[in-house]
Scaffold this motif. Structure first.
Motif, PDB file in Angstrom:
ATOM      1  N   GLN A  86       7.785   9.470  -3.299  1.00  0.00           N
ATOM      2  CA  GLN A  86       7.277   8.327  -4.053  1.00  0.00           C
ATOM      3  C   GLN A  86       7.221   8.723  -5.526  1.00  0.00           C
ATOM      4  O   GLN A  86       6.276   9.382  -5.978  1.00  0.00           O
ATOM      5  CB  GLN A  86       5.911   7.916  -3.520  1.00  0.00           C
ATOM      6  N   ALA A  88       6.791   7.474  -8.635  1.00  0.00           N
ATOM      7  CA  ALA A  88       5.749   7.193  -9.627  1.00  0.00           C
ATOM      8  C   ALA A  88       4.531   8.082  -9.404  1.00  0.00           C
ATOM      9  O   ALA A  88       3.994   8.689 -10.344  1.00  0.00           O
ATOM     10  CB  ALA A  88       5.355   5.723  -9.580  1.00  0.00           C
ATOM     11  N   TYR A 126      -3.464   1.268  -2.513  1.00  0.00           N
ATOM     12  CA  TYR A 126      -2.152   0.685  -2.234  1.00  0.00           C
ATOM     13  C   TYR A 126      -2.014  -0.653  -2.961  1.00  0.00           C
ATOM     14  O   TYR A 126      -2.903  -1.505  -2.909  1.00  0.00           O
ATOM     15  CB  TYR A 126      -1.953   0.482  -0.737  1.00  0.00           C
ATOM     16  N   SER A 127      -0.883  -0.808  -3.657  1.00  0.00           N
ATOM     17  CA  SER A 127      -0.589  -2.052  -4.364  1.00  0.00           C
ATOM     18  C   SER A 127       0.456  -2.837  -3.582  1.00  0.00           C
ATOM     19  O   SER A 127       1.597  -2.382  -3.438  1.00  0.00           O
ATOM     20  CB  SER A 127      -0.064  -1.749  -5.778  1.00  0.00           C
ATOM     21  N   HIS A 129       1.744  -5.558  -4.540  1.00  0.00           N
ATOM     22  CA  HIS A 129       2.716  -6.041  -5.519  1.00  0.00           C
ATOM     23  C   HIS A 129       3.798  -4.988  -5.775  1.00  0.00           C
ATOM     24  O   HIS A 129       4.993  -5.295  -5.793  1.00  0.00           O
ATOM     25  CB  HIS A 129       2.014  -6.400  -6.828  1.00  0.00           C
ATOM     26  N   ARG A 130       3.379  -3.729  -5.934  1.00  0.00           N
ATOM     27  CA  ARG A 130       4.333  -2.646  -6.187  1.00  0.00           C
ATOM     28  C   ARG A 130       4.899  -2.052  -4.902  1.00  0.00           C
ATOM     29  O   ARG A 130       5.830  -1.251  -4.936  1.00  0.00           O
ATOM     30  CB  ARG A 130       3.651  -1.534  -6.985  1.00  0.00           C
ATOM     31  N   LYS A 131       4.300  -2.404  -3.771  1.00  0.00           N
ATOM     32  CA  LYS A 131       4.695  -1.868  -2.473  1.00  0.00           C
ATOM     33  C   LYS A 131       4.628  -0.340  -2.455  1.00  0.00           C
ATOM     34  O   LYS A 131       5.530   0.343  -1.968  1.00  0.00           O
ATOM     35  CB  LYS A 131       6.101  -2.350  -2.079  1.00  0.00           C
ATOM     36  N   LYS A 134      -0.868   3.380  -6.112  1.00  0.00           N
ATOM     37  CA  LYS A 134      -1.082   3.543  -7.547  1.00  0.00           C
ATOM     38  C   LYS A 134      -2.304   4.429  -7.743  1.00  0.00           C
ATOM     39  O   LYS A 134      -3.359   4.193  -7.150  1.00  0.00           O
ATOM     40  CB  LYS A 134      -1.314   2.190  -8.219  1.00  0.00           C
TER      41      LYS A 134
END
Length: 396
Positions: A86, A88, A126-127, A129-131, A134
């Protein structure tokens, strides 16, 4: 002997289909053997260490795993292509210590990363929107200036949503507290007479938190209890789980059942051929412990680093590393622990092997029990940076 790539090696005329491959059987126990291919590669040996830590979790968003790497820990997710990093999160984690313990609850994850004299707690959410996850915040716990070394640490959350971390340091067992996961207290010392090789484990029970540690100086396994809602420095007097007969070593891992009982897999220091190397320690809801020795040390079989987990409202599994003392090859032994009246039965289900000649082990799993309808994943690694995975569902 013919290799069937990515599946199993055939050692015996007796075989059956498993995962589209062939299942062999160990020569001394008639236990099925499965050769695994790596799921991921890092530039960091023994990437799933260390012994009491839980590094994986499953939720409605998928299956997740934290492993060590040379430039910082890595968060992996299982998708259609396999296990992928992952990016990011992993960029944010660069330079953090690599040994991790994970507490997961819903969309929230708390992770303690362990360095030589450093403890860093990261909070993630967990976002949708970003799946992906964060990072919300990251901070170091206060460490005494006289710290020489921290071997390992674990993290949990109690019923009042208070966070706790425990760790070994300078012959002491220490615990840190936070009401929000961001602001952490100075450490409180629970024990100050342990061996430098000893470690601890923190576990959430019903209405209380338990810290368990080994003390090889006194040959004992010990516990202290904190009642949820009490002052952070208010702990029970030490409880001796067992003492004497070399029953203590720095190998601890636990699973908590839905009724509040707990089972812990530990190693002792007996180290005598044909004598048990492990002790299953069972704690009932009243805090009473029963200690059951098992898994003999054998001439050609040296067991180490056990972990334990269970299917919620169901079966119990213990997994550990075995070194063949004759050829110095390693494998992972997957076992079921079965209650039979007042006794216990330990049944080896499968042996997991790899093609490398060096060390592999450091088995890890989730802190939570497995759900019946979800994957039941265990992981281990080798000293070359390969990560391996196995789903218990394939043998159930």
């Amino acid at each position: 002997m013919k290799k069937l790539k990515g599946t199993l090696l055939l050692f015996s005329p007796l075989f059956c289909l498993l995962l589209g491959g062939y299942e062999a059987f160990s020569q001394d126990t008639n236990t099925p053997e499965l050769y695994l291919e790596p799921i991921f590669k890092v530039n960091y040996g023994d990437a799933t260490a260390d012994k009491p830590q839980s590094k994986s979790w499953t939720n409605e968003h998928g299956q997740w795993l934290v492993v060590g790497d040379e430039d910082g820990p890595k968060l992996l997710k299982k998708d259609a292509l396999g296990w992928t990093g992952q990016s990011a999160v992993n960029r944010a984690w660069q330079t953090l210590p690599s040994r991790a313990d994970v507490w997961s609850k819903g969309d929230e994850v708390q992770i303690v990363f362990v360095g030589e004299c450093a403890l860093n707690v990261v909070q993630m959410r967990y976002s949708k929107h970003r799946k992906g996850y964060k990072q919300r915040r990251s901070g170091y716990l206060p460490i005494p200036k006289d710290c020489n070394d921290i071997e390992t640490a674990t993290i949990t959350q109690d019923s009042k949503n208070q966070f706790w971390v425990c760790a070994d340091m300078n012959g002491k067992i220490m615990v840190w507290h936070s009401s929000n996961g961001k602001d952490w207290s100075e450490p409180f010392t629970l024990a100050d007479d342990i061996n430098n090789d000893d470690i601890s484990l923190i576990v959430t029970l019903k209405g209380q938190v338990s810290v368990i540690w080994s003390n090889q100086n006194t040959q004992s396994i010990n516990e202290r209890i904190h009642i949820d809602g009490d002052d952070p420095d208010q702990w029970s007097e030490p409880i001796v789980v067992q003492e004497g007969d070399n029953n203590a070593d720095d190998h601890l891992n636990a699973t908590v059942f839905e009724n509040g009982e707990m089972a812990m897999a530990t190693k002792n220091s007996v180290d005598v051929i044909n004598q048990p190397q492990f002790v299953l320690r069972f704690r009932d809801t009243k805090g009473q412990w029963t200690n059951i020795p098992y898994e003999n040390l054998r001439t050609a079989r040296s067991p180490s680093r056990p972990i334990i987990n269970h299917i919620r409202q169901g079966r119990i599994f213990e997994v550990h590393t075995v070194r063949n003392r004759v050829n110095n090859r390693y494998f992972i032994s997957v076992n079921e622990i079965i209650r039979k009246g007042d006794g216990w039965e330990f049944k080896e289900l499968i042996q997991l092997k790899t093609e490398i000649n060096g060390k592999n082990g450091d088995v890890t799993s989730s802190k939570a029990g497995f759900l019946p309808d979800e994957p039941k994943l265990i992981f281990f690694s080798d000293d070359l940076g390969h990560i391996y995975s196995f789903d218990l569902d394939t043998i159930l």
